[in-house]
Design a protein around this motif. Structure first.
Motif, PDB file in Angstrom:
ATOM      1  N   ASN A 271       0.807  -1.235   0.000  1.00 57.00           N
ATOM      2  CA  ASN A 271       0.000   0.000   0.000  1.00 57.00           C
ATOM      3  C   ASN A 271       0.838   1.282   0.000  1.00 57.00           C
ATOM      4  O   ASN A 271       0.465   2.279   0.629  1.00 57.00           O
ATOM      5  CB  ASN A 271      -0.962  -0.009   1.202  1.00 57.00           C
TER       6      ASN A 271
ATOM      7  N   LEU B  83       1.077   3.213  -2.486  1.00 54.88           N
ATOM      8  CA  LEU B  83       0.338   4.244  -3.232  1.00 54.88           C
ATOM      9  C   LEU B  83      -0.708   4.919  -2.353  1.00 54.88           C
ATOM     10  O   LEU B  83      -0.939   6.127  -2.479  1.00 54.88           O
ATOM     11  CB  LEU B  83      -0.315   3.623  -4.469  1.00 54.88           C
ATOM     12  N   GLY B  84      -1.322   4.146  -1.490  1.00 53.64           N
ATOM     13  CA  GLY B  84      -2.276   4.751  -0.562  1.00 53.64           C
ATOM     14  C   GLY B  84      -1.586   5.756   0.342  1.00 53.64           C
ATOM     15  O   GLY B  84      -2.079   6.867   0.568  1.00 53.64           O
ATOM     16  N   LEU B  85      -0.423   5.359   0.845  1.00 52.78           N
ATOM     17  CA  LEU B  85       0.323   6.269   1.719  1.00 52.78           C
ATOM     18  C   LEU B  85       0.813   7.484   0.936  1.00 52.78           C
ATOM     19  O   LEU B  85       0.867   8.596   1.475  1.00 52.78           O
ATOM     20  CB  LEU B  85       1.501   5.524   2.354  1.00 52.78           C
TER      21      LEU B  85
ATOM     22  N   MET C  37      -3.160  10.741   6.502  1.00 58.03           N
ATOM     23  CA  MET C  37      -2.656  12.116   6.452  1.00 58.03           C
ATOM     24  C   MET C  37      -2.545  12.672   7.875  1.00 58.03           C
ATOM     25  O   MET C  37      -1.510  13.242   8.259  1.00 58.03           O
ATOM     26  CB  MET C  37      -3.619  12.978   5.623  1.00 58.03           C
ATOM     27  N   GLN C  38      -3.588  12.454   8.654  1.00 61.28           N
ATOM     28  CA  GLN C  38      -3.569  12.969  10.025  1.00 61.28           C
ATOM     29  C   GLN C  38      -2.519  12.256  10.875  1.00 61.28           C
ATOM     30  O   GLN C  38      -1.873  12.873  11.718  1.00 61.28           O
ATOM     31  CB  GLN C  38      -4.958  12.836  10.649  1.00 61.28           C
TER      32      GLN C  38
ATOM     33  N   ASP D 185      -6.809   2.611   9.400  1.00 59.46           N
ATOM     34  CA  ASP D 185      -7.318   1.734   8.347  1.00 59.46           C
ATOM     35  C   ASP D 185      -6.491   1.963   7.074  1.00 59.46           C
ATOM     36  O   ASP D 185      -6.241   3.104   6.700  1.00 59.46           O
ATOM     37  CB  ASP D 185      -8.794   2.095   8.099  1.00 59.46           C
ATOM     38  N   PRO D 186      -6.070   0.872   6.398  1.00 62.79           N
ATOM     39  CA  PRO D 186      -5.197   1.071   5.234  1.00 62.79           C
ATOM     40  C   PRO D 186      -5.837   1.861   4.101  1.00 62.79           C
ATOM     41  O   PRO D 186      -5.129   2.411   3.258  1.00 62.79           O
ATOM     42  CB  PRO D 186      -4.860  -0.364   4.790  1.00 62.79           C
ATOM     43  N   GLU D 187      -7.171   1.924   4.069  1.00 61.65           N
ATOM     44  CA  GLU D 187      -7.826   2.660   2.982  1.00 61.65           C
ATOM     45  C   GLU D 187      -8.314   4.034   3.422  1.00 61.65           C
ATOM     46  O   GLU D 187      -9.053   4.694   2.697  1.00 61.65           O
ATOM     47  CB  GLU D 187      -9.000   1.850   2.444  1.00 61.65           C
ATOM     48  N   ASP D 188      -7.920   4.447   4.592  1.00 63.75           N
ATOM     49  CA  ASP D 188      -8.377   5.738   5.110  1.00 63.75           C
ATOM     50  C   ASP D 188      -7.313   6.805   4.829  1.00 63.75           C
ATOM     51  O   ASP D 188      -6.433   7.066   5.645  1.00 63.75           O
ATOM     52  CB  ASP D 188      -8.646   5.609   6.617  1.00 63.75           C
ATOM     53  N   GLY D 189      -7.418   7.414   3.654  1.00 61.98           N
ATOM     54  CA  GLY D 189      -6.407   8.401   3.253  1.00 61.98           C
ATOM     55  C   GLY D 189      -6.307   9.558   4.229  1.00 61.98           C
ATOM     56  O   GLY D 189      -5.212   9.983   4.610  1.00 61.98           O
ATOM     57  N   ARG D 190      -7.446  10.049   4.659  1.00 57.80           N
ATOM     58  CA  ARG D 190      -7.431  11.173   5.592  1.00 57.80           C
ATOM     59  C   ARG D 190      -6.816  10.759   6.940  1.00 57.80           C
ATOM     60  O   ARG D 190      -6.063  11.515   7.555  1.00 57.80           O
ATOM     61  CB  ARG D 190      -8.854  11.700   5.801  1.00 57.80           C
TER      62      ARG D 190
ATOM     63  N   ILE E 131       4.268   1.323  -8.913  1.00 59.26           N
ATOM     64  CA  ILE E 131       4.369   1.950  -7.593  1.00 59.26           C
ATOM     65  C   ILE E 131       5.686   2.726  -7.510  1.00 59.26           C
ATOM     66  O   ILE E 131       5.726   3.886  -7.091  1.00 59.26           O
ATOM     67  CB  ILE E 131       4.303   0.878  -6.485  1.00 59.26           C
TER      68      ILE E 131
ATOM     69  N   GLY F 137      -0.711   9.081  -1.494  1.00 56.38           N
ATOM     70  CA  GLY F 137      -1.785  10.071  -1.570  1.00 56.38           C
ATOM     71  C   GLY F 137      -1.901  10.852  -0.275  1.00 56.38           C
ATOM     72  O   GLY F 137      -2.038  12.083  -0.268  1.00 56.38           O
TER      73      GLY F 137
ATOM     74  N   PHE G 235      -2.031  -3.461   3.353  1.00 50.12           N
ATOM     75  CA  PHE G 235      -3.384  -4.020   3.337  1.00 50.12           C
ATOM     76  C   PHE G 235      -3.428  -5.327   4.133  1.00 50.12           C
ATOM     77  O   PHE G 235      -4.459  -5.667   4.699  1.00 50.12           O
ATOM     78  CB  PHE G 235      -3.825  -4.309   1.900  1.00 50.12           C
TER      79      PHE G 235
END
Lengths: 366, 363
Positions: free
Chosen positions: B199, B201-203, B314-315, B306-311, B232, B205, B268
């Protein structure tokens, strides 16, 4: 409108950052003005953060889908919470939360509202669909009110043999800004957008394949906002087809609102949906929409010229080309859909209807 | 008891390293009356008379040839053993000796899209075949892996006992050098293969969004690309503030850990979760994804997102950069947590399980 006997509602939501999470937050937040005190039970995550920022009481749910050990812990937490707080009802958002709440149900529980936000069996391999339908049928008697976000979703539930005690459709609502950007002139280099989790359900691979078809409109680029486990495969697919400039995967974006303003059109290539919230946000922003015919689309965009079958890249490319070729018609259609949706699918309407449903349930008993 | 352990891939990835670490720990815990046969190098093992190298036949060149020669080597060496322990989930196909399998994960069943089609089919068939050969015991590196194995092979517990033995961890292996001047700019670190499961790419973003919100940290990415890693890598290389470091030796890794403000693990899925745990063992605070084995191994000792929680990510990046008190708390919690995973304890448990597998009294 007064909340009548509905004083305190427990929202249980397992997804922490999806459309279901946003809907549950908006309901919890919005109904406070009507005197309904919310508590949100959710795993730590984005929903939890929203609640804290909005001063909504939030309780950590120790639930993880892939960790069956967490189910029993979650049921204990839920039962303890229900035993110590006088909730008027429990509103379970998403199939997984619905499963948990109804499995946990004891005689001490208040009425349960279950809102699947897309049926569980749509998200699993074919061999698991029947068992999940059976599970939903078995749990239906423990559901006091089944709340669907579209007529198609309710019909699909009934077709699966579900016989809930009560059922109704309350579409999702979003805030509709008073004005949107003027998109009347045909764009020279049209810019489209999609907002989606990068998983198979959302059909971004279909969009990428459409971008490789000869009918793909000249000069059109579509930006995709969102993250998910399929992101690198989708990037590889775009590179393999040589369409990475036509479909641009931008990953996570904290606030998509400026992008909705910038885009000329919105694409929804999903394989299935409950009622796509992103589509509603796009209509509210005044965007021309090209979408697959999934649940919720026909209600939002009746008789649209720009809907296509699922899993059909050629049709999607042709529909995008048609929308750009017939731009004045597409813009007029989008304006008509927006006007039609502005009342039916506004957040205020959703809040009013939900409150009415809560009151009927609580006042008449479950 | 004579136990054969094939260590056939000395330069391999995480699974090979766990096999080698286990063999090293066993070499120290082994009673004098028992014997350890190693098909492969004895590097890192305690020099003792009851530990010897088994004869290896065939070639190690070419993937298919190596798989075949590994099997032949195990088949030949197993003649001198009472039990074969396969540190990966592949049964010895040319021997009838009792055997024990270690299963690290079943991601090829949970997330087949993350594997090349041929590898996915190979792994799936090999696992099925291995179970058909009826191991005496299966060791899973986490309860998560055991549950996923049982989910895909519901009858596995009727074949043999399936036990969970957590691997151990290594603390710092070298005295870390001070960060150089060129790294005066603060950074956080990820240490993992570059592949979809991790993940990045998720990180990425979330990192971009955090930089727009004035995060001043750089991101150092340690690891080499695996299947699906090229896009990636391309995205990481093109991003501002990201330093793709690639694969590094242990001394350099220790230095990078030492200089990092924190380590992020947005995976993930993990079968055990070495990267966050090794950071914890080094006193580095960790931000770590929720779900999979990480819930079991990392628990509350990291900032969990959560691995899909972009916000959320970020926080987490911003919070861990700004909040020294939180970092201090996570350092203490992480060190405590890392102490749960010890190679001597894992070796002792394995020896007991080996005896049980052979029907010997382990008392």
């Amino acid at each position: 409108m007064s909340a009548s006997g509905v004083r305190r509602v427990l929202h249980v939501c397992e997804p922490t950052h999806s459309g279901a999470a946003l809907v549950s937050f908006r309901l919890a937040d919005g109904l406070r003005a009507s005197g309904v005190q919310p508590t949100v039970l959710t795993p730590p995550g984005r929903l939890s953060t929203w609640c804290v920022e909005a001063s909504i009481p939030v309780v950590d749910l120790p639930l993880s889908r892939r960790s069956p050990g967490s189910y029993a812990r979650s049921i204990r937490v839920l039962r303890r919470l229900v035993a110590t707080t006088d909730f008027s009802l429990i509103h379970a958002h998403s199939s997984f939360s619905g499963l948990l709440v109804r499995l946990a149900r004891t005689r001490a529980f208040p009425p349960i509202v279950f809102q699947p936000h897309a049926w569980s069996w749509l998200a699993v391999p074919a061999e698991l669909r029947l068992p999940l339908k059976r599970l939903e049928r078995a749990l239906a008697p423990r559901t006091d009110l089944l709340l669907c976000v579209s007529a198609e979703e309710l019909a699909a539930g009934r077709a699966a043999g579900l016989k809930p005690q009560r059922a109704m459709v309350i579409p999702n609502g979003v805030p509709f800004p008073a004005q949107t950007r003027d998109r009347g002139a045909r764009p020279v280099s049209p810019l489209g957008g999609a907002i989606a989790r990068l998983v198979s359900q959302k059909g971004i691979d279909v969009l990428i394949r459409a971008a490789g078809r000869p009918d793909w409109p000249r000069g059109l680029a579509v930006e995709v906002l969102g993250m998910g486990p399929d992101e690198s495969q989708l990037r590889s697919l775009a590179t393999e087809l040589g369409v990475q400039d036509r479909v641009r995967l931008r990953g996570y974006v904290d606030d998509p609102q400026p992008d909705l303003e910038r885009w000329d059109l919105f694409v929804l290539p999903s394989r299935y949906e409950g009622a796509p919230l992103a589509l509603l946000e796009a209509l509210a922003a005044g965007l021309v929409v090209v979408a697959t015919r999934v649940a919720g689309v026909a209600e939002l965009m009746p008789n649209s010229r720009f809907t296509v079958p699922v899993e059909d890249p050629e049709a999607l490319a042709r529909a995008l080309a048609a929308a750009i070729d017939d731009w004045p018609i597409a813009v007029a259609e989008a304006a008509a859909f927006r006007a039609g949706a502005a009342t039916e699918y506004s957040l205020e309407t959703q809040l009013d209807r939900t409150l009415t449903a809560y009151r009927e349930l609580v006042d008449t008993g479950s | 008891m004579r136990v054969l352990i094939p260590l056939d891939n000395p330069g391999g990835g995480g699974i090979a390293r766990v096999g080698r670490d286990l063999a090293a720990a066993l070499s120290r815990a082994l009673p004098d009356a028992d014997e350890l046969l190693i098909a492969g190098s004895l590097d890192g093992l305690a020099p003792r008379p009851n530990i010897r190298r088994a004869r290896r036949v065939g070639t190690s060149r070419g993937r298919v040839a190596r798989v075949l020669s590994d099997q032949v080597s195990v088949g030949v060496a197993a003649r001198d053993a009472d039990l074969v322990h396969m540190p990966d989930a592949k049964a010895p196909l040319l021997s009838r000796r009792p055997f024990v399998l270690t299963v690290h994960d079943v991601f090829f069943l949970d997330y087949p899209q993350w594997f090349p089609p041929a590898v996915r089919v190979y792994k799936r068939r090999l696992l099925t075949l291995s179970l058909r050969r009826r191991p005496r015991l299966i060791v899973c590196v986490s309860d998560h892996t055991r549950r996923r194995l049982r989910a895909h092979h519901p009858g596995v517990c009727e074949i043999c006992p399936v036990k969970v033995v957590h691997p151990g961890l290594h603390g710092p292996t070298t005295a870390p050098a001070r960060p150089t001047d060129s790294e005066a700019e603060p950074y956080f670190l990820t240490v993992s293969a570059i592949e979809p499961r991790k993940n990045h790419l998720g990180l990425l973003g979330a990192f971009r969004a955090a930089r727009r919100a004035d995060l001043a940290l750089r991101w150092k990415v340690v690891g080499r690309p695996q299947y699906g890693g090229e896009p990636i890598l391309e995205a990481l290389r093109a991003a501002d503030g990201v330093d793709v470091v690639g694969r590094v030796d242990q001394a350099e890794l220790e230095r990078l850990y030492q200089g990092a403000r924190f380590v992020a693990t947005p995976s993930f899925a993990e079968g055990f979760g070495f990267p966050p745990l090794e950071a914890m063992a080094r006193g580095v605070p960790v931000a770590c994804a929720t779900g999979s084995a990480l819930d079991e191994t990392v628990g509350e000792a990291a900032l969990r997102v959560d691995p899909e929680d972009g916000r959320g990510w970020m926080q987490a990046l911003i919070t861990l950069d700004n909040n020294a008190a939180l970092r201090d708390r996570l350092i203490v919690a992480g060190r405590d947590n890392a102490q749960r995973f010890s190679w001597p304890a894992a070796a002792q448990t394995h020896l007991e399980l080996f005896r049980q597998a052979l029907g010997e009294d382990s008392s």
